[in-house]
Design a protein around this motif. Structure first.
Motif, PDB file in Angstrom:
ATOM      1  N   PHE A 125       0.917  -1.293   0.079  1.00  6.26           N
ATOM      2  CA  PHE A 125       0.189   0.216  -0.021  1.00  6.26           C
ATOM      3  C   PHE A 125       1.002   1.401   0.328  1.00  6.26           C
ATOM      4  O   PHE A 125       1.860   1.450   0.737  1.00  6.26           O
ATOM      5  CB  PHE A 125      -0.600   0.130   1.492  1.00  6.26           C
ATOM      6  N   THR A 126       0.393   2.283  -1.095  1.00  7.44           N
ATOM      7  CA  THR A 126       1.184   3.108  -0.889  1.00  7.44           C
ATOM      8  C   THR A 126       0.511   4.323  -0.265  1.00  7.44           C
ATOM      9  O   THR A 126      -0.583   5.004  -1.212  1.00  7.44           O
ATOM     10  CB  THR A 126       2.500   3.158  -2.002  1.00  7.44           C
ATOM     11  N   SER A 127       1.285   5.096   0.467  1.00  3.93           N
ATOM     12  CA  SER A 127       0.756   6.350   0.737  1.00  3.93           C
ATOM     13  C   SER A 127       1.441   7.904   0.471  1.00  3.93           C
ATOM     14  O   SER A 127       3.027   7.583   0.955  1.00  3.93           O
ATOM     15  CB  SER A 127       0.470   6.291   1.925  1.00  3.93           C
ATOM     16  N   VAL A 128       1.258   8.806  -0.157  1.00  5.97           N
ATOM     17  CA  VAL A 128       1.514   9.695   0.111  1.00  5.97           C
ATOM     18  C   VAL A 128       1.368  10.852   1.280  1.00  5.97           C
ATOM     19  O   VAL A 128      -0.010  10.837   1.064  1.00  5.97           O
ATOM     20  CB  VAL A 128       1.233  10.815  -0.998  1.00  5.97           C
ATOM     21  N   LEU A 129       2.368  10.792   2.186  1.00  2.00           N
ATOM     22  CA  LEU A 129       1.982  11.852   3.494  1.00  2.00           C
ATOM     23  C   LEU A 129       2.883  13.225   3.569  1.00  2.00           C
ATOM     24  O   LEU A 129       3.866  14.088   3.437  1.00  2.00           O
ATOM     25  CB  LEU A 129       2.812  11.161   4.547  1.00  2.00           C
ATOM     26  N   MET A 130       1.798  14.410   2.946  1.00  2.00           N
ATOM     27  CA  MET A 130       1.979  15.902   3.312  1.00  2.00           C
ATOM     28  C   MET A 130       2.129  16.230   4.720  1.00  2.00           C
ATOM     29  O   MET A 130       1.200  15.643   5.646  1.00  2.00           O
ATOM     30  CB  MET A 130       1.199  16.497   2.173  1.00  2.00           C
ATOM     31  N   ILE A 131       2.719  16.783   5.509  1.00  2.00           N
ATOM     32  CA  ILE A 131       3.529  17.438   6.972  1.00  2.00           C
ATOM     33  C   ILE A 131       4.074  18.738   6.107  1.00  2.00           C
ATOM     34  O   ILE A 131       4.493  19.183   5.288  1.00  2.00           O
ATOM     35  CB  ILE A 131       4.543  16.109   7.931  1.00  2.00           C
ATOM     36  N   GLU A 132       3.911  19.223   7.083  1.00  2.00           N
ATOM     37  CA  GLU A 132       5.060  20.595   7.994  1.00  2.00           C
ATOM     38  C   GLU A 132       5.971  20.682   9.044  1.00  2.00           C
ATOM     39  O   GLU A 132       6.442  21.979   9.235  1.00  2.00           O
ATOM     40  CB  GLU A 132       3.400  21.996   7.848  1.00  2.00           C
ATOM     41  N   GLN A 133       5.711  20.191   9.274  1.00  2.00           N
ATOM     42  CA  GLN A 133       6.746  19.516  10.952  1.00  2.00           C
ATOM     43  C   GLN A 133       7.404  17.759  10.855  1.00  2.00           C
ATOM     44  O   GLN A 133       6.275  17.185  10.262  1.00  2.00           O
ATOM     45  CB  GLN A 133       6.187  20.314  12.265  1.00  2.00           C
ATOM     46  N   PRO A 134       8.734  17.842  11.784  1.00  2.00           N
ATOM     47  CA  PRO A 134       8.388  16.380  11.725  1.00  2.00           C
ATOM     48  C   PRO A 134       7.715  16.017  13.062  1.00  2.00           C
ATOM     49  O   PRO A 134       6.619  16.199  13.232  1.00  2.00           O
ATOM     50  CB  PRO A 134       9.857  16.500  12.966  1.00  2.00           C
ATOM     51  N   LEU A 135       7.546  14.241  12.669  1.00  2.00           N
ATOM     52  CA  LEU A 135       6.497  13.792  13.027  1.00  2.00           C
ATOM     53  C   LEU A 135       6.207  13.174  14.482  1.00  2.00           C
ATOM     54  O   LEU A 135       8.154  12.877  14.756  1.00  2.00           O
ATOM     55  CB  LEU A 135       6.386  12.317  12.348  1.00  2.00           C
ATOM     56  N   THR A 136       5.812  13.722  15.357  1.00  2.00           N
ATOM     57  CA  THR A 136       6.112  12.949  16.629  1.00  2.00           C
ATOM     58  C   THR A 136       5.990  11.765  16.867  1.00  2.00           C
ATOM     59  O   THR A 136       5.762  10.659  15.450  1.00  2.00           O
ATOM     60  CB  THR A 136       5.280  13.422  17.421  1.00  2.00           C
TER      61      THR A 136
END
Length: 164
Positions: A2-13
């Motif tokens: 399964f492929t997910s594109v993950l859009m973030i703006e800060q480091p993941l907690t």
């Protein structure tokens, strides 16, 4: 896989990592992380969001935050940290920093990789969300896959408390 594109703006907690890595149960997941750091967004909208969240000290500091990518190293380290954390869960993870036009890049990444979904994981942005100008609302009109919007977690909050 399964492929997910993950859009973030800060480091993941750690809570963010656990949450997104567990969304598909025991299925193997590959993440493509697109990170546009918070400093690249409109300063006024950030300040309004901070006030709406009751973070007055942070709203005052918005004027002191540099705009744009004057020094990419902190963003590069944040992205590397997030990728390492996702890989530690057993997932595959690659990523890149987004300088401009995150939704255009998102569309091309989804098309080129055949991604199954997009996950937008950000802090709440009340003004943009109200007017449907946030990444998730706009992405739904640009990509032909499901778009899941989640709020990022504070380090001391359980993941279930901020699901969006």
């Amino acid at each position: 896989m399964f492929t997910s594109v993950l859009m973030i703006e800060q480091p993941l907690t750690p809570a963010d990592v656990d949450f997104v890595a567990s969304l598909h149960g025991d299925d193997a997941v590959s993440f493509i992380v697109l990170m546009q750091p918070r400093g690249d967004q409109d300063r006024l909208l950030r300040a309004i969001d901070d006030v709406a969240l009751g973070e007055l000290d942070r709203a005052v500091q918005e004027a002191e935050m540099p705009e744009g990518h004057t020094d990419g190293q902190p963003a590069e380290r944040a992205l590397a940290h997030s990728l390492d954390a996702l890989r530690a869960t057993g997932s595959e993870a690659v990523g890149q920093l987004v300088q401009r036009h995150p939704l255009d890049l998102l569309r091309s990444v989804v098309e080129e990789t055949g991604a199954d979904e997009v996950i937008v994981l950000t802090a709440p942005h009340f003004v943009e969300e109200f007017f449907h100008r946030d990444w998730a609302s706009r992405a739904r009109h640009k990509v032909g896959v499901p778009v899941l919007k989640l709020f990022s977690h504070a380090a001391d909050e359980p993941p279930e408390s901020q699901q969006g």
